[in-house]
Design a protein around this motif. Structure first.
Motif, PDB file in Angstrom:
ATOM      1  N   ARG A 151       4.622   3.135  -4.402  1.00 56.16           N
ATOM      2  CA  ARG A 151       6.175   2.903  -4.140  1.00 56.16           C
ATOM      3  C   ARG A 151       6.765   2.386  -5.547  1.00 56.16           C
ATOM      4  NH1 ARG A 151      10.115   1.301  -1.561  1.00 56.16           N
ATOM      5  NH2 ARG A 151       9.631  -0.302  -0.925  1.00 56.16           N
ATOM      6  N   VAL A 152       7.219   2.966  -6.119  1.00 57.38           N
ATOM      7  CA  VAL A 152       8.150   2.172  -7.349  1.00 57.38           C
ATOM      8  C   VAL A 152       9.515   1.586  -6.616  1.00 57.38           C
ATOM      9  CG1 VAL A 152       8.875   2.207  -9.607  1.00 57.38           C
ATOM     10  CG2 VAL A 152       6.537   2.965  -9.344  1.00 57.38           C
ATOM     11  N   GLN A 153       9.592   0.620  -6.710  1.00 57.16           N
ATOM     12  CA  GLN A 153      11.381   0.747  -6.859  1.00 57.16           C
ATOM     13  C   GLN A 153      11.871  -0.671  -8.536  1.00 57.16           C
ATOM     14  OE1 GLN A 153      11.893  -1.917  -3.921  1.00 57.16           O
ATOM     15  NE2 GLN A 153      13.896  -1.185  -3.086  1.00 57.16           N
ATOM     16  N   ASP A 154      12.981  -0.300  -8.194  1.00 55.69           N
ATOM     17  CA  ASP A 154      13.912  -0.645  -9.504  1.00 55.69           C
ATOM     18  C   ASP A 154      12.468  -0.932 -10.890  1.00 55.69           C
ATOM     19  OD1 ASP A 154      15.638  -1.012  -8.600  1.00 55.69           O
ATOM     20  OD2 ASP A 154      14.985  -2.939  -7.436  1.00 55.69           O
ATOM     21  N   GLY A 155      11.575  -0.238 -11.255  1.00 51.23           N
ATOM     22  CA  GLY A 155      10.455  -0.015 -12.374  1.00 51.23           C
ATOM     23  C   GLY A 155       9.293  -1.173 -11.967  1.00 51.23           C
ATOM     24  N   LYS A 156       9.465  -1.015 -10.988  1.00 46.68           N
ATOM     25  CA  LYS A 156       8.236  -2.142  -9.998  1.00 46.68           C
ATOM     26  C   LYS A 156       7.294  -1.672  -8.929  1.00 46.68           C
ATOM     27  CE  LYS A 156       9.374  -6.771 -12.308  1.00 46.68           C
ATOM     28  NZ  LYS A 156       8.901  -7.576 -12.613  1.00 46.68           N
ATOM     29  N   VAL A 157       5.805  -1.866  -8.930  1.00 42.40           N
ATOM     30  CA  VAL A 157       4.881  -1.069  -7.627  1.00 42.40           C
ATOM     31  C   VAL A 157       5.343  -2.085  -6.441  1.00 42.40           C
ATOM     32  CG1 VAL A 157       3.146  -0.889  -6.839  1.00 42.40           C
ATOM     33  CG2 VAL A 157       3.434  -0.252  -9.392  1.00 42.40           C
ATOM     34  N   VAL A 158       6.347  -1.816  -5.431  1.00 38.31           N
ATOM     35  CA  VAL A 158       6.209  -2.536  -4.015  1.00 38.31           C
ATOM     36  C   VAL A 158       5.260  -2.341  -3.094  1.00 38.31           C
ATOM     37  CG1 VAL A 158       8.712  -2.846  -4.550  1.00 38.31           C
ATOM     38  CG2 VAL A 158       8.258  -0.528  -3.150  1.00 38.31           C
ATOM     39  N   GLU A 159       4.743  -1.444  -2.872  1.00 41.29           N
ATOM     40  CA  GLU A 159       3.189  -0.909  -1.880  1.00 41.29           C
ATOM     41  C   GLU A 159       2.416   0.019  -2.611  1.00 41.29           C
ATOM     42  OE1 GLU A 159       5.167   0.418   1.947  1.00 41.29           O
ATOM     43  OE2 GLU A 159       6.967   0.729   0.756  1.00 41.29           O
ATOM     44  N   HIS A 160       1.482   0.101  -2.131  1.00 40.92           N
ATOM     45  CA  HIS A 160       0.219   0.183  -2.518  1.00 40.92           C
ATOM     46  C   HIS A 160      -1.043   0.481  -1.546  1.00 40.92           C
ATOM     47  CE1 HIS A 160      -4.097  -0.046  -3.815  1.00 40.92           C
ATOM     48  NE2 HIS A 160      -3.268   0.850  -4.533  1.00 40.92           N
ATOM     49  N   TRP A 161      -1.176   1.960  -1.264  1.00 42.18           N
ATOM     50  CA  TRP A 161      -2.540   2.164  -0.571  1.00 42.18           C
ATOM     51  C   TRP A 161      -2.892   3.126  -1.721  1.00 42.18           C
ATOM     52  CZ3 TRP A 161       2.733   3.650  -0.152  1.00 42.18           C
ATOM     53  CH2 TRP A 161       3.995   2.964   0.452  1.00 42.18           C
ATOM     54  N   GLY A 162      -4.030   2.805  -1.270  1.00 39.05           N
ATOM     55  CA  GLY A 162      -5.346   3.209  -1.720  1.00 39.05           C
ATOM     56  C   GLY A 162      -7.298   3.401  -1.056  1.00 39.05           C
ATOM     57  N   ALA A 163      -7.583   3.460  -1.780  1.00 38.85           N
ATOM     58  CA  ALA A 163      -9.283   4.039  -1.358  1.00 38.85           C
ATOM     59  C   ALA A 163      -9.517   4.093  -2.184  1.00 38.85           C
ATOM     60  CB  ALA A 163      -9.641   5.594  -0.112  1.00 38.85           C
ATOM     61  N   THR A 164     -10.719   3.232  -2.158  1.00 41.94           N
ATOM     62  CA  THR A 164     -11.881   3.155  -3.593  1.00 41.94           C
ATOM     63  C   THR A 164     -13.004   3.563  -2.491  1.00 41.94           C
ATOM     64  OG1 THR A 164     -10.463   1.100  -4.660  1.00 41.94           O
ATOM     65  CG2 THR A 164     -13.131   1.041  -5.188  1.00 41.94           C
ATOM     66  N   ASN A 165     -13.935   4.323  -3.412  1.00 40.98           N
ATOM     67  CA  ASN A 165     -15.194   4.412  -3.072  1.00 40.98           C
ATOM     68  C   ASN A 165     -15.842   3.704  -3.664  1.00 40.98           C
ATOM     69  OD1 ASN A 165     -17.622   5.549  -2.187  1.00 40.98           O
ATOM     70  ND2 ASN A 165     -17.640   7.786  -3.313  1.00 40.98           N
ATOM     71  N   MET A 166     -16.269   2.076  -2.419  1.00 41.03           N
ATOM     72  CA  MET A 166     -16.957   1.447  -2.584  1.00 41.03           C
ATOM     73  C   MET A 166     -18.672   1.054  -2.415  1.00 41.03           C
ATOM     74  SD  MET A 166     -14.673  -1.486  -3.783  1.00 41.03           S
ATOM     75  CE  MET A 166     -16.032  -2.966  -3.595  1.00 41.03           C
ATOM     76  N   LEU A 167     -18.515   1.606  -1.355  1.00 47.02           N
ATOM     77  CA  LEU A 167     -20.032   2.710  -1.011  1.00 47.02           C
ATOM     78  C   LEU A 167     -20.829   3.335  -2.132  1.00 47.02           C
ATOM     79  CD1 LEU A 167     -21.939   2.845   1.319  1.00 47.02           C
ATOM     80  CD2 LEU A 167     -21.002   5.273   1.953  1.00 47.02           C
ATOM     81  N   LYS A 168     -20.484   4.016  -2.534  1.00 45.17           N
ATOM     82  CA  LYS A 168     -20.929   4.789  -3.721  1.00 45.17           C
ATOM     83  C   LYS A 168     -21.212   3.412  -4.798  1.00 45.17           C
ATOM     84  CE  LYS A 168     -20.340   8.072  -7.274  1.00 45.17           C
ATOM     85  NZ  LYS A 168     -19.992   9.116  -8.056  1.00 45.17           N
TER      86      LYS A 168
END
Length: 138
Positions: A111-128
């Motif tokens: 989520r971007v506010q005023d040109g900067k990232v304020v929130e991040h949701w993610g899932a990295t396939n660490m198992l692989k």
């Protein structure tokens, strides 16, 4: 990316692959919140992003972006699937370097506010990735 801010692509190409950690402060807000499960020892906020990048760049010094697609933008949200590749030349979460080549992906939503990232949701396939370096057997 037509119509989008391209912050996810900039992060992976310039920070993760390119090593420009100074760009983290330009791309991310001081109020940044990460909703992804942290790595062991990873602090919160922008320091957590630096920790994440340093961990991967130390373990995979040749880390590179294989693909960033599809990318989607809707209002203040941006999303993308990212595929990374590299060679395991440094310790990673207790696993000594193996020289193995890895390729793994993740999904990021910001989520971007005023040109900067304020929130991040993610899932990295660490198992692989951990399977590819031999840290996890299946």
């Amino acid at each position: 990316m037509a119509g989008g801010s391209g912050l996810i692509e900039r992060f992976y190409r310039e920070v993760m692959a390119g090593g420009n950690l100074d760009l983290i402060d330009e791309l991310g807000s001081a109020a940044f919140t990460d909703h992804e499960e942290p790595m062991p020892g990873q602090p919160a906020g922008l320091d957590g992003i630096r920790f994440y990048v340093n961990t991967f760049r130390s373990a995979f010094p040749d880390i590179r972006v294989k693909a960033i697609e599809p990318t989607m933008v809707d209002g203040d949200l941006e999303a993308a699937q990212v595929v990374l590749a590299g060679t395991h030349h440094g310790e990673l979460m207790g696993t000594a370097p193996t020289g193995n080549t890895v390729e793994f992906s993740g999904i990021d939503i910001i989520r971007v506010q005023d040109g900067k990232v304020v929130e991040h949701w993610g899932a990295t396939n660490m198992l692989k990735m951990l399977q590819q370096i031999g840290a996890v057997q299946m």
